[in-house]
Motif scaffolding. Structure first.
Motif, PDB file in Angstrom:
ATOM      1  N   UNK A  69      -7.599  -6.320  -4.852  1.00 25.70           N
ATOM      2  CA  UNK A  69      -7.022  -4.917  -4.812  1.00 25.70           C
ATOM      3  C   UNK A  69      -7.075  -4.391  -3.274  1.00 25.70           C
ATOM      4  N   UNK A  70      -6.736  -5.085  -2.487  1.00 24.09           N
ATOM      5  CA  UNK A  70      -7.096  -4.526  -1.040  1.00 24.09           C
ATOM      6  C   UNK A  70      -6.095  -3.308  -0.678  1.00 24.09           C
ATOM      7  N   UNK A  71      -4.840  -3.098  -1.423  1.00 24.91           N
ATOM      8  CA  UNK A  71      -4.297  -1.800  -1.188  1.00 24.91           C
ATOM      9  C   UNK A  71      -3.480  -2.059   0.145  1.00 24.91           C
ATOM     10  N   UNK A  72      -3.286  -0.941   0.941  1.00 24.94           N
ATOM     11  CA  UNK A  72      -2.329  -1.117   2.101  1.00 24.94           C
ATOM     12  C   UNK A  72      -2.787  -0.063   3.195  1.00 24.94           C
ATOM     13  N   UNK A  73      -4.093   0.238   3.227  1.00 26.31           N
ATOM     14  CA  UNK A  73      -4.501   1.189   4.298  1.00 26.31           C
ATOM     15  C   UNK A  73      -5.094   0.249   5.328  1.00 26.31           C
TER      16      UNK A  73
END
Length: 252
Positions: A69-73
């Motif tokens: 769940x790294x996301x995108x920030x």
């Protein structure tokens, strides 16, 4: 910090994050479920805290690193740069929409889906991952899915000597203790702009929220399976350190 909570980011689901990931009107922090004030400017300190608790990330070379769940920030970009510097293989598990924010590379492998519903990853890397990071993820698993299955499958991926950091976990018990203290009451006054004290009720059931019992149960479960496990505090400078904590699991 904002003076009031932003309800746009309350009770998000995996499908909500898929939608947020493709919304061009949102900032990178909003795409991962945070108002800008909660993460902007904090991510270098967050990364430093992660490095301190996840030794294979920076202290070794040619490791296998899994980011769930790294996301995108900017935070996963910092993890990626450290992996590149140390010749690590980086595995990413998230929705296709979030993974699209991450450039392809020879040392980056992407697995789309909601962990642990990613059979290809589980089969190929069982016992072969040196570092696992799941930052600000576990509370989106609980209570609609099994945190036990999440922990169990992640532990099966760990190599001997591997470390896992399940981090930034909201703990309603810790939150109660904080807001019943003088420091917590002062924080509440600053946060809300009101002189009304925060409402704190002990010995009550909150089945939708993670508490001491859930987290201590995960520690006990990991230890019973033959792993070392610890609940550890976040660094004081992190934005929600007063009501969140981290779970560290090590496979001997």
């Amino acid at each position: 910090m904002p003076t009031h909570p932003d309800r746009r980011f309350a009770e998000l689901t995996f499908d909500d994050f898929r939608r947020l990931a493709t919304d061009p009107s949102l900032s990178p922090y909003e795409k991962i479920g945070f108002p800008d004030e909660y993460r902007e400017g904090y991510e270098p300190a967050i990364f430093a805290d992660i490095e301190a608790k996840l030794p294979p990330l920076s202290g070794r070379r040619q490791q296998v690193v899994l980011d769930i769940g790294p996301g995108c920030s900017e935070l996963p970009a910092m993890v990626r740069r450290r992996c590149e510097e140390n010749a690590h293989t980086l595995l990413l598990v998230d929705s296709e929409e979030m993974l699209a924010h991450h450039p392809d590379s020879e040392r980056v492998r992407k697995f789309s889906g909601r962990f642990p519903d990613c059979p290809g990853l589980l089969a190929e890397y069982a016992g072969g991952v040196d570092a696992i990071l799941a930052y600000s993820v576990l509370h989106y698993v609980f209570p609609s899915a099994s945190v036990h299955a999440f922990l169990d499958e992640a532990m099966r991926l760990l190599a001997h000597g591997g470390h896992m950091l399940i981090s930034d976990i909201p703990n309603v018990s810790k939150r109660r203790r904080f807001f019943s203290s003088p420091a917590g009451r002062e924080f509440h006054r600053t946060f809300t702009g009101s002189d009304e004290p925060p409402e704190v009720a002990f010995n009550g059931l909150e089945p939708e929220r993670i508490d001491d019992a859930v987290l201590l149960g995960l520690v006990a479960r990991a230890r019973a399976a033959g792993y070392d496990a610890y609940l550890v505090p976040q660094a004081d400078e992190l934005p929600m350190a007063n009501r969140r904590e981290d779970l560290v699991v090590v496979r001997p």
